[in-house]
Enzyme design. Structure first.
Site, mmCIF file in Angstrom:
data_model
loop_
_atom_site.group_PDB
_atom_site.id
_atom_site.type_symbol
_atom_site.label_atom_id
_atom_site.label_comp_id
_atom_site.label_asym_id
_atom_site.label_seq_id
_atom_site.Cartn_x
_atom_site.Cartn_y
_atom_site.Cartn_z
ATOM 1 N N LYS A 72 -27.797 8.496 23.840
ATOM 2 C CA LYS A 72 -28.082 7.461 24.847
ATOM 3 C C LYS A 72 -27.609 7.928 26.215
ATOM 4 O O LYS A 72 -28.292 7.726 27.220
ATOM 5 C CB LYS A 72 -27.401 6.138 24.448
ATOM 6 C CG LYS A 72 -28.067 5.464 23.250
ATOM 7 C CD LYS A 72 -27.251 4.293 22.703
ATOM 8 C CE LYS A 72 -27.920 3.708 21.464
ATOM 9 N NZ LYS A 72 -27.141 2.624 20.823
ATOM 10 N N GLN A 112 -21.309 0.005 20.964
ATOM 11 C CA GLN A 112 -21.956 0.599 19.793
ATOM 12 C C GLN A 112 -21.434 -0.054 18.512
ATOM 13 O O GLN A 112 -20.227 -0.176 18.309
ATOM 14 C CB GLN A 112 -21.709 2.126 19.771
ATOM 15 C CG GLN A 112 -22.492 2.872 18.705
ATOM 16 C CD GLN A 112 -24.006 2.829 18.906
ATOM 17 O OE1 GLN A 112 -24.498 2.763 20.021
ATOM 18 N NE2 GLN A 112 -24.755 2.844 17.823
ATOM 19 N N ASP A 131 -28.455 -4.538 25.230
ATOM 20 C CA ASP A 131 -28.822 -4.389 23.814
ATOM 21 C C ASP A 131 -29.658 -5.577 23.334
ATOM 22 O O ASP A 131 -30.353 -5.482 22.329
ATOM 23 C CB ASP A 131 -27.553 -4.320 22.951
ATOM 24 C CG ASP A 131 -27.258 -2.920 22.443
ATOM 25 O OD1 ASP A 131 -28.211 -2.134 22.294
ATOM 26 O OD2 ASP A 131 -26.086 -2.636 22.180
HETATM 27 N N1 GUN Z 1 -25.892 0.339 15.933
HETATM 28 C C1 GUN Z 1 -27.071 0.624 15.341
HETATM 29 N N2 GUN Z 1 -28.085 0.438 16.199
HETATM 30 C C2 GUN Z 1 -27.534 0.027 17.357
HETATM 31 C C3 GUN Z 1 -28.070 -0.317 18.631
HETATM 32 O O1 GUN Z 1 -29.273 -0.304 18.897
HETATM 33 N N3 GUN Z 1 -27.170 -0.680 19.573
HETATM 34 C C4 GUN Z 1 -25.842 -0.728 19.324
HETATM 35 N N4 GUN Z 1 -25.033 -1.120 20.304
HETATM 36 N N5 GUN Z 1 -25.307 -0.412 18.161
HETATM 37 C C5 GUN Z 1 -26.168 -0.037 17.193
#
Ligand code: GUN
Length: 284
Positions: free
Chosen positions: A54, A98, A121
């Site tokens: 990311k 995350q 998110d």
């Molecule tokens: N864990 C698995 N997928 C995601 C996501 O798209 N965003 C976040 N913050 N955590 C995750």
């Protein structure tokens, strides 16, 4: 029939170029650089890779990224203090915590603490509630990426019967809400581990989205010939290889279009995070 591949890697590149152009314009015209704070707690190897990818994508499009790496024994109140600080930091337009978090931290408490205007998110009850009310703001990244994959590959969604396998708060549930929106206009069925006659449901679908987290769950006999298949799965097999939720080699023989794993939905998730961060900055 052999299915056309729905190439998420390619589409992600195209969309990231569009986002980069908008980021450059925002900087030029308003002197504003979008910023994303990524919060990673503990040392989950998969999460470390996701966050690294990311941040790389942010760099590529000109979004500033700020990494906050905290040890696994960080307390809930320490994490809340950090989020409170990021909520009022004017260089941070989006906050990404995350998941999963270590078990002693309540995920809902943390997700609720992120300021709604920075919830890139799209996981907060605020964002999900607006979507359910038909007034979408930040869309969750994976479902939004799936919609883009379908629409930009000219897959008809309006009036189509979409069967979503999985009801998670981060994929299945928001995806169903997005597909039901006026203007998207799909007919949506959501199935899950307790659904009866699942194969009958999937066989009636024009589009099947597999998002349950079980390697090679969707077999060829569960798919109507000519259906479109979207695979959200990312499962590590005992031999170390990566597999989606779809039996790809068999299903591609009968589907009309299918997403590969990797290179399908994954790159689109990251792209929609960049998109949301840009929107959050533009709203300033
Ligand atoms: N864990 C698995 N997928 C995601 C996501 O798209 N965003 C976040 N913050 N955590 C995750």
């Amino acid at each position: 029939m052999t299915a056309v591949l729905l190439d998420g890697k390619q589409l992600a590149q195209t969309m990231q170029a569009e986002i980069a152009a908008e980021v450059a314009q925002l900087l030029r015209v308003r002197g504003l650089r979008p910023g994303l704070a990524a919060v990673l707690v503990g040392d989950n190897p998969a999460s470390q890779i996701y966050v690294r990818n990311k941040r790389r994508a942010c760099d590529k499009v000109g979004i500033a990224s700020f990494l906050h790496e905290l040890p696994a024994n960080t307390s809930e109140s320490e994490l809340l203090t950090l989020i409170a600080r990021l909520n009022v930091d004017s260089t941070v337009h989006g906050i990404l915590v995350q998941l999963p978090l270590p078990p002693h931290i309540n995920e809902a408490t943390i997700v609720d603490a992120v300021a709604p205007r920075k919830d890139v998110d799209g996981f907060s009850p605020h964002s999900l509630g607006l979507l359910a009310a038909g007034r979408p703001h930040f869309l969750a990244c994976t479902p939004h990426g799936i919609l883009q994959l379908l629409v930009r590959n000219n897959i008809p969604v309006a009036g189509a019967h979409v069967v979503v396998i999985g009801r998670s708060n981060i994929v299945g549930k928001p995806l169903a809400l997005i597909l039901m929106q006026k203007g998207v206009d799909a007919t949506v069925t959501v199935c899950h581990s307790r659904s009866k006659n699942l194969a009958d449901l999937t066989r009636s679908a024009d589009i099947v989205v597999a998002a349950l987290g079980q390697a090679r769950f969707l077999r060829a006999d569960m798919v109507r010939p000519g259906a479109v298949i979207v695979d959200v799965g990312m499962n590590r097999l005992p031999d170390g290889t990566l597999s989606g939720d779809v039996d790809f080699e068999a299903v591609r023989q009968t589907a009309s279009a299918i997403t590969p794993v990797p290179g399908g939905v994954g790159p689109m998730t990251i792209t929609m995070l960049l998109y949301n961060t840009l929107q959050a900055a533009k709203a300033n």
